[in-house]
Design a protein around this motif. Structure first.
Motif, mmCIF file in Angstrom:
data_model
loop_
_atom_site.group_PDB
_atom_site.id
_atom_site.type_symbol
_atom_site.label_atom_id
_atom_site.label_comp_id
_atom_site.label_asym_id
_atom_site.label_seq_id
_atom_site.Cartn_x
_atom_site.Cartn_y
_atom_site.Cartn_z
ATOM 1 N N GLU A 164 -0.515 4.251 -5.989
ATOM 2 C CA GLU A 164 -1.282 5.430 -5.597
ATOM 3 C C GLU A 164 -2.612 5.008 -4.980
ATOM 4 O O GLU A 164 -3.199 5.746 -4.206
ATOM 5 C CB GLU A 164 -1.531 6.335 -6.810
ATOM 6 C CG GLU A 164 -0.283 7.016 -7.339
ATOM 7 C CD GLU A 164 0.319 7.973 -6.320
ATOM 8 O OE1 GLU A 164 -0.427 8.704 -5.638
ATOM 9 O OE2 GLU A 164 1.551 7.976 -6.184
ATOM 10 N N LEU A 185 5.198 1.097 -6.872
ATOM 11 C CA LEU A 185 4.733 1.996 -5.829
ATOM 12 C C LEU A 185 3.336 2.466 -6.211
ATOM 13 O O LEU A 185 3.148 3.036 -7.284
ATOM 14 C CB LEU A 185 5.703 3.161 -5.662
ATOM 15 C CG LEU A 185 7.125 2.748 -5.268
ATOM 16 C CD1 LEU A 185 8.040 3.961 -5.220
ATOM 17 C CD2 LEU A 185 7.135 2.014 -3.944
ATOM 18 N N SER A 206 5.442 2.548 1.263
ATOM 19 C CA SER A 206 6.401 2.647 0.156
ATOM 20 C C SER A 206 7.844 2.461 0.612
ATOM 21 O O SER A 206 8.623 1.769 -0.049
ATOM 22 C CB SER A 206 6.254 3.991 -0.559
ATOM 23 O OG SER A 206 5.003 4.069 -1.194
ATOM 24 N N ASP A 213 0.832 -1.202 0.000
ATOM 25 C CA ASP A 213 0.000 0.000 0.000
ATOM 26 C C ASP A 213 0.871 1.258 0.000
ATOM 27 O O ASP A 213 2.032 1.225 0.406
ATOM 28 C CB ASP A 213 -0.912 0.015 1.228
ATOM 29 C CG ASP A 213 -1.909 -1.146 1.241
ATOM 30 O OD1 ASP A 213 -2.067 -1.817 0.201
ATOM 31 O OD2 ASP A 213 -2.523 -1.373 2.298
ATOM 32 N N LYS A 214 0.280 2.364 -0.430
ATOM 33 C CA LYS A 214 1.022 3.615 -0.578
ATOM 34 C C LYS A 214 1.727 4.037 0.716
ATOM 35 O O LYS A 214 2.860 4.512 0.681
ATOM 36 C CB LYS A 214 0.082 4.725 -1.040
ATOM 37 C CG LYS A 214 0.774 6.034 -1.309
ATOM 38 C CD LYS A 214 -0.170 7.080 -1.826
ATOM 39 C CE LYS A 214 0.583 8.362 -2.112
ATOM 40 N NZ LYS A 214 -0.273 9.360 -2.730
ATOM 41 N N ASP A 215 1.082 3.814 1.861
ATOM 42 C CA ASP A 215 1.686 4.228 3.127
ATOM 43 C C ASP A 215 2.879 3.361 3.537
ATOM 44 O O ASP A 215 3.560 3.664 4.514
ATOM 45 C CB ASP A 215 0.639 4.260 4.245
ATOM 46 C CG ASP A 215 0.051 2.893 4.554
ATOM 47 O OD1 ASP A 215 0.153 1.974 3.714
ATOM 48 O OD2 ASP A 215 -0.526 2.744 5.645
ATOM 49 N N ASP A 253 -5.044 1.559 -3.340
ATOM 50 C CA ASP A 253 -4.992 0.260 -2.690
ATOM 51 C C ASP A 253 -5.655 -0.779 -3.601
ATOM 52 O O ASP A 253 -6.796 -0.605 -4.015
ATOM 53 C CB ASP A 253 -5.722 0.348 -1.350
ATOM 54 C CG ASP A 253 -5.497 -0.847 -0.479
ATOM 55 O OD1 ASP A 253 -5.297 -1.966 -1.007
ATOM 56 O OD2 ASP A 253 -5.527 -0.682 0.748
#
Length: 128
Positions: free
Chosen positions: A112, A110, A91, A87-89, A114
């Protein structure tokens, strides 16, 4: 909702705002895998693995968080290609995992969005 990882373990996800959002039950060292492709997409949770597996092109493999155990690493080694897709958080963690993997064919995407919230077409667009 429960996602069974084997005969003695499952991962549960709350479908409303209850805490905790995710909860493990029993033994969960095996990966939750969804799909039969030789290309695995490494994701954080079973719902994302199901989204990936629904493409019919990739196998979704959840690591249940952002760490990979040695047992999971052994299970992942059977795949010919690996795509790390957290998930983005997460990275920064995805980049650390990328450095940790000793497999010959590993890439990282990576995100943007989910994967668990996307349509099959949306998942395919993210992974290509």
């Amino acid at each position: 909702v429960l996602f069974f990882t084997n005969d003695v373990g499952a991962v549960g996800r709350s479908l409303n705002k209850r805490i905790p959002k995710w909860l493990s039950y029993g033994e969960n060292s095996p990966l939750f895998q969804c799909g039969t492709s030789s290309t695995c997409v490494i994701v954080e949770d079973p719902a994302s693995a199901c989204s990936v597996g629904s493409t019919g092109v990739y196998t979704g493999c959840e690591i249940l968080g952002t760490n990979v155990s040695s047992d999971q690493m052994t299970q992942l080694s059977k795949y010919k290609r690996h795509i790390i897709c957290l998930d983005k958080d997460a990275s920064k963690t995805a980049l650390k995992l990328y450095e940790k993997f000793n497999f010959p064919n590993v890439t990282i995407k990576l995100l943007e969005e989910d994967l668990k919230y996307l349509t099959t077409e949306g998942v395919m667009n993210c992974l290509q």
